[in-house]
Design a protein around this motif. Structure first.
Motif, mmCIF file in Angstrom:
data_model
loop_
_atom_site.group_PDB
_atom_site.id
_atom_site.type_symbol
_atom_site.label_atom_id
_atom_site.label_comp_id
_atom_site.label_asym_id
_atom_site.label_seq_id
_atom_site.Cartn_x
_atom_site.Cartn_y
_atom_site.Cartn_z
ATOM 1 N N ASN A 195 0.594 -1.197 -0.166
ATOM 2 C CA ASN A 195 0.127 -0.198 -0.296
ATOM 3 C C ASN A 195 0.714 1.050 -0.096
ATOM 4 O O ASN A 195 0.315 2.631 0.076
ATOM 5 C CB ASN A 195 -1.121 -0.211 1.198
ATOM 6 N N CYS A 196 2.497 0.936 0.347
ATOM 7 C CA CYS A 196 2.977 2.175 0.267
ATOM 8 C C CYS A 196 3.363 2.948 -0.973
ATOM 9 O O CYS A 196 2.629 3.270 -1.951
ATOM 10 C CB CYS A 196 4.769 2.170 0.511
ATOM 11 N N ILE A 197 2.556 4.016 -1.074
ATOM 12 C CA ILE A 197 2.101 5.153 -1.772
ATOM 13 C C ILE A 197 3.858 6.688 -2.452
ATOM 14 O O ILE A 197 3.801 7.219 -2.929
ATOM 15 C CB ILE A 197 0.640 6.014 -1.700
ATOM 16 N N SER A 198 4.582 6.236 -1.057
ATOM 17 C CA SER A 198 5.772 6.847 -1.499
ATOM 18 C C SER A 198 5.695 8.298 -1.973
ATOM 19 O O SER A 198 6.610 9.197 -2.850
ATOM 20 C CB SER A 198 6.631 6.735 -3.069
ATOM 21 N N CYS A 199 4.815 8.710 -0.322
ATOM 22 C CA CYS A 199 4.756 10.002 -0.075
ATOM 23 C C CYS A 199 5.962 10.475 0.628
ATOM 24 O O CYS A 199 5.763 12.214 0.835
ATOM 25 C CB CYS A 199 3.157 9.973 0.724
ATOM 26 N N THR A 200 6.544 9.728 1.083
ATOM 27 C CA THR A 200 8.193 10.135 2.198
ATOM 28 C C THR A 200 7.656 10.426 3.828
ATOM 29 O O THR A 200 8.284 11.117 4.554
ATOM 30 C CB THR A 200 8.730 10.575 0.940
ATOM 31 N N ILE A 201 6.259 11.143 4.111
ATOM 32 C CA ILE A 201 6.111 11.078 5.010
ATOM 33 C C ILE A 201 6.209 10.629 6.386
ATOM 34 O O ILE A 201 7.509 10.800 7.083
ATOM 35 C CB ILE A 201 4.096 11.158 4.945
ATOM 36 N N CYS A 202 6.915 8.822 6.023
ATOM 37 C CA CYS A 202 7.457 8.546 7.085
ATOM 38 C C CYS A 202 8.869 8.823 7.479
ATOM 39 O O CYS A 202 9.721 8.332 8.177
ATOM 40 C CB CYS A 202 7.892 6.630 7.236
ATOM 41 N N PRO A 204 2.625 -1.521 8.326
ATOM 42 C CA PRO A 204 3.573 -1.637 9.771
ATOM 43 C C PRO A 204 4.490 -2.019 9.308
ATOM 44 O O PRO A 204 5.522 -2.278 9.379
ATOM 45 C CB PRO A 204 3.019 -3.495 9.473
ATOM 46 N N LEU A 205 5.057 -0.556 9.331
ATOM 47 C CA LEU A 205 6.599 -0.266 9.413
ATOM 48 C C LEU A 205 7.498 -0.813 10.272
ATOM 49 O O LEU A 205 8.262 -1.620 10.207
ATOM 50 C CB LEU A 205 7.116 1.390 9.161
ATOM 51 N N THR A 206 7.562 -0.490 11.918
ATOM 52 C CA THR A 206 7.890 -0.968 12.680
ATOM 53 C C THR A 206 8.325 -2.153 12.273
ATOM 54 O O THR A 206 9.063 -3.117 13.139
ATOM 55 C CB THR A 206 7.192 -0.754 13.888
ATOM 56 N N ALA A 224 2.867 7.828 11.468
ATOM 57 C CA ALA A 224 2.718 8.806 10.662
ATOM 58 C C ALA A 224 2.109 8.445 9.149
ATOM 59 O O ALA A 224 1.630 9.444 8.554
ATOM 60 C CB ALA A 224 3.811 10.127 10.607
ATOM 61 N N CYS A 225 2.440 7.511 9.066
ATOM 62 C CA CYS A 225 2.374 7.081 7.631
ATOM 63 C C CYS A 225 0.771 6.345 7.250
ATOM 64 O O CYS A 225 0.200 6.256 8.646
ATOM 65 C CB CYS A 225 2.580 5.398 7.204
ATOM 66 N N PRO A 226 0.153 7.509 6.426
ATOM 67 C CA PRO A 226 -1.007 7.392 5.811
ATOM 68 C C PRO A 226 -1.720 6.138 5.671
ATOM 69 O O PRO A 226 -2.601 6.230 5.000
ATOM 70 C CB PRO A 226 -1.086 8.811 4.669
ATOM 71 N N LYS A 227 -1.342 5.587 5.062
ATOM 72 C CA LYS A 227 -1.507 4.326 4.472
ATOM 73 C C LYS A 227 -1.631 3.245 5.924
ATOM 74 O O LYS A 227 -2.045 2.295 5.383
ATOM 75 C CB LYS A 227 -0.838 4.140 3.459
ATOM 76 N N GLY A 228 -0.855 3.541 6.985
ATOM 77 C CA GLY A 228 -0.565 2.359 7.621
ATOM 78 C C GLY A 228 -0.290 1.376 7.490
ATOM 79 O O GLY A 228 -0.348 0.233 7.878
HETATM 80 S S1 SF4 Z 1 4.710 7.806 5.013
HETATM 81 FE FE1 SF4 Z 1 3.621 5.165 4.789
HETATM 82 S S2 SF4 Z 1 2.924 5.390 2.075
HETATM 83 FE FE2 SF4 Z 1 4.394 7.637 2.684
HETATM 84 S S3 SF4 Z 1 6.309 6.542 1.802
HETATM 85 FE FE3 SF4 Z 1 6.333 6.074 4.277
HETATM 86 S S4 SF4 Z 1 5.542 3.830 4.522
HETATM 87 FE FE4 SF4 Z 1 5.174 4.763 1.991
#
Ligand code: SF4
Ligand code: FES
Lengths: 263, 265
Positions: free
Chosen positions: A167-174, A240-242, A234-238
């Motif tokens: 689901n990552c949208i490469s928004c770079t918020i993370c 499971p990054l950790t 912060a990830c808008p798409k939720g």
């Molecule tokens: S914040 Fe979430 S959706 Fe945006 S780049 Fe990072 S992992 Fe992808």
């Protein structure tokens, strides 16, 4: 009784070119219910005048899908990294629930993401993420000089684990919210680590698994993570990054030990 | 009307640099830093606090404990190899890590973000305190390895200053916090607790362990300051001289069980 014109106050940090000095301009926009930040910026483009009535240029910003799926519209809204298209003006003004009245005395501030070079106004250059995705080969290698045929079967259990990561949208918020993502560390950021996991779990993509794990042990790699866990908040798409960072941390370590003894 | 010409693509990216695949050894150093906090430094911290708990039993018991530790084989080499050198590495590399981070709790006041900041703050408190503590208690004044009897007295004199007492209490809390959260971080980063639930549960375990350790340490401070006021310097003479050898067992020939002479099984 003449109704007082309801307006939304916005302050925007602007910069006319990558090396120009940043200035702040204030705007007042006629209030309409159910606006988002992109529609607010659209209103300014319709009538590019500052709060004092002085002519100015429309705000430059990235956006495309307007439904939080292209990942292009990330910016700092009231100081926090958010997607402009899914940031609702009423909510930002304190009307969190249906029927609540927004507090129009509040000012919304907009600024470009702080950790990426500004192109102009709210548009930033996020190519570092693209470079990082290339560095970990975040793809399935299917190009050949001949037809490679159908790909291997993927079990639904694997699909279920992979889907949230896809689901990552490469928004770079993370990356923006991460205390370790900065000029000093050159940390790769959560998105790339999650994508490396996504493609390592792909039955066809796993052929590049070892290369991805080795790439993530380079300087600026997974070791720079300080586990502040802002990414996952912060990830808008939720995503499971950790969990992805933890899993990849183990895999990268195991790969390093293997390489030490067998290479 | 174009307000500005689109900028030409720069050859080298401005801003944060991309991943340097195959470059450097920071992975090794960073993992060593993480590990060294548990073994040997964390293990030593536990040993130290447990040993200090002997102050509860008074100056003589504490002196015996100090004497025992200093009678370990190769103790001076152990001290440098497993305490001073790893501690110096962990501390200096840790400071370097801390100063390369950009804390953002003012904007994102989330629990994990606070944990990140506190790990750095407590680490620096621990470093300053340990530097002071090692200097005053180990390398200046009466040398305790040679004079274990003075151990209780030396600490008591130091803690008689309320400011230093406050520093000890703060440092005890900060150090235990740093250790407990460090174990939690270790498990998270090394992929031992990847799942949210696992991380949460292990968080409780670390919190409980850290709190217990901290209480042990604070009780030791209490013993030194309040339980034995004006403690005398104990005489070590009446103590049994270490381990005594048991009487040799005489085995009757033709016996398989020494405790039942004469029987053959
Ligand atoms: S914040 Fe979430 S959706 Fe945006 S780049 Fe990072 S992992 Fe992808
Ligand atoms: S415009 Fe596509 S994510 Fe906001």
């Amino acid at each position: 009784m003449a109704a007082v014109a309801k307006t939304i106050k916005v302050e925007i940090k602007r910069q006319s070119s990558p090396d120009a000095k940043a200035v702040t301009e204030s705007f007042e926009i006629p209030y309409r219910p159910n606006m988002n930040i992109t529609s607010l910026l659209g209103e300014i483009a319709l009538n590019p005048k500052t709060i004092t009535g002085a002519d100015t240029t429309p705000i430059t910003y990235d956006s495309n899908c307007l439904e939080e799926i292209c990942g292009s519209c990330a910016m700092l809204i009231n100081g926090k990294a958010m997607m402009a298209c899914s940031a609702l003006v009423d909510k930002l003004l304190g009307a969190h629930e249906h029927g609540q009245q927004p507090d129009l005395a509040k000012t919304i501030t907009l600024a470009p993401l702080s950790k990426f070079p500004v192109v102009r106004d709210l548009a930033v250059d996020r190519s570092v993420l693209f470079e990082n995705l290339k560095a970990v080969k975040a793809w399935v290698p299917i190009d050949g000089t001949y037809d490679l045929g159908a790909g291997p079967k993927q079990h639904p259990q694997i699909q279920e684990q992979r889907y949230p990561l896809s689901n990552c949208i490469s928004c770079t918020i993370c990356m923006e919210v991460c205390p370790q993502f900065n000029d000093a560390t050159g940390f790769v950021g959560a998105a790339t680590i999650a994508q490396a996991k996504l493609f390592n779990m792909d039955p066809a993509g796993s052929v590049l698994k070892e290369e991805r794990l080795r790439a993530l042990a380079g300087d600026g790699g997974i070791q720079e993570c300080g586990f502040a866990q802002n990414c996952v908040q912060a990830c808008p798409k939720g995503l499971p990054l950790t969990e992805a960072i933890s899993d990849m941390g183990r895999d990268v370590f195991v790969q390093q030990v293997k390489d030490f003894f067998t290479r | 009307m174009a307000a500005a010409a689109p900028p030409a693509l720069p050859t080298k990216l401005k801003g944060v640099q991309p991943l340097r695949t195959g470059e450097g050894h920071s992975f090794l150093w960073r993992r060593l830093h993480s590990l060294s906090g548990i073994i040997p430094i964390g293990a030593f911290l536990v040993e130290h606090i447990v040993s200090n708990f002997e102050t509860w039993n008074g100056p003589l018991a504490y002196a015996q404990q100090v004497k025992f530790l200093n009678s370990l084989p190769l103790v001076r080499i152990l001290e440098w190899a497993f305490i001073f050198i790893p501690l110096a590495f962990h501390a200096l590399y840790g400071v370097w890590i801390a100063f390369r981070g950009r804390a953002s709790v003012n904007v994102y006041p989330w629990a994990g973000n606070w944990g990140y900041v506190m790990q750095r703050v407590t680490g620096i408190i621990a470093l300053l305190y340990i530097g002071y503590h090692v200097w005053t208690q180990r390398f200046s004044g009466v040398s305790l390895p040679e004079n274990p009897a003075y151990a209780f007295h030396k600490v008591q004199v130091e803690l008689s200053n309320p400011w230093i007492l406050a520093v000890y209490v703060i440092a005890m809390i900060a150090t235990c916090w740093h250790f407990a959260y460090g174990i939690w971080l270790f498990a998270a980063k090394w992929g031992i607790t990847p799942g949210n639930e696992a991380r949460k549960k292990f968080g409780y375990v670390c919190a409980a362990g850290g709190t217990a350790l901290c209480f042990l340490g604070l009780i030791a401070i209490y013993s030194v300051v309040w339980k034995y006021p004006n403690a005398p310097i104990p005489s070590m003479a009446p103590q049994p001289a270490g381990i005594t050898e048991p009487a040799p067992v005489v085995v009757t020939p033709g016996t398989t069980n020494p405790s039942q002479p004469g029987q053959v099984q």
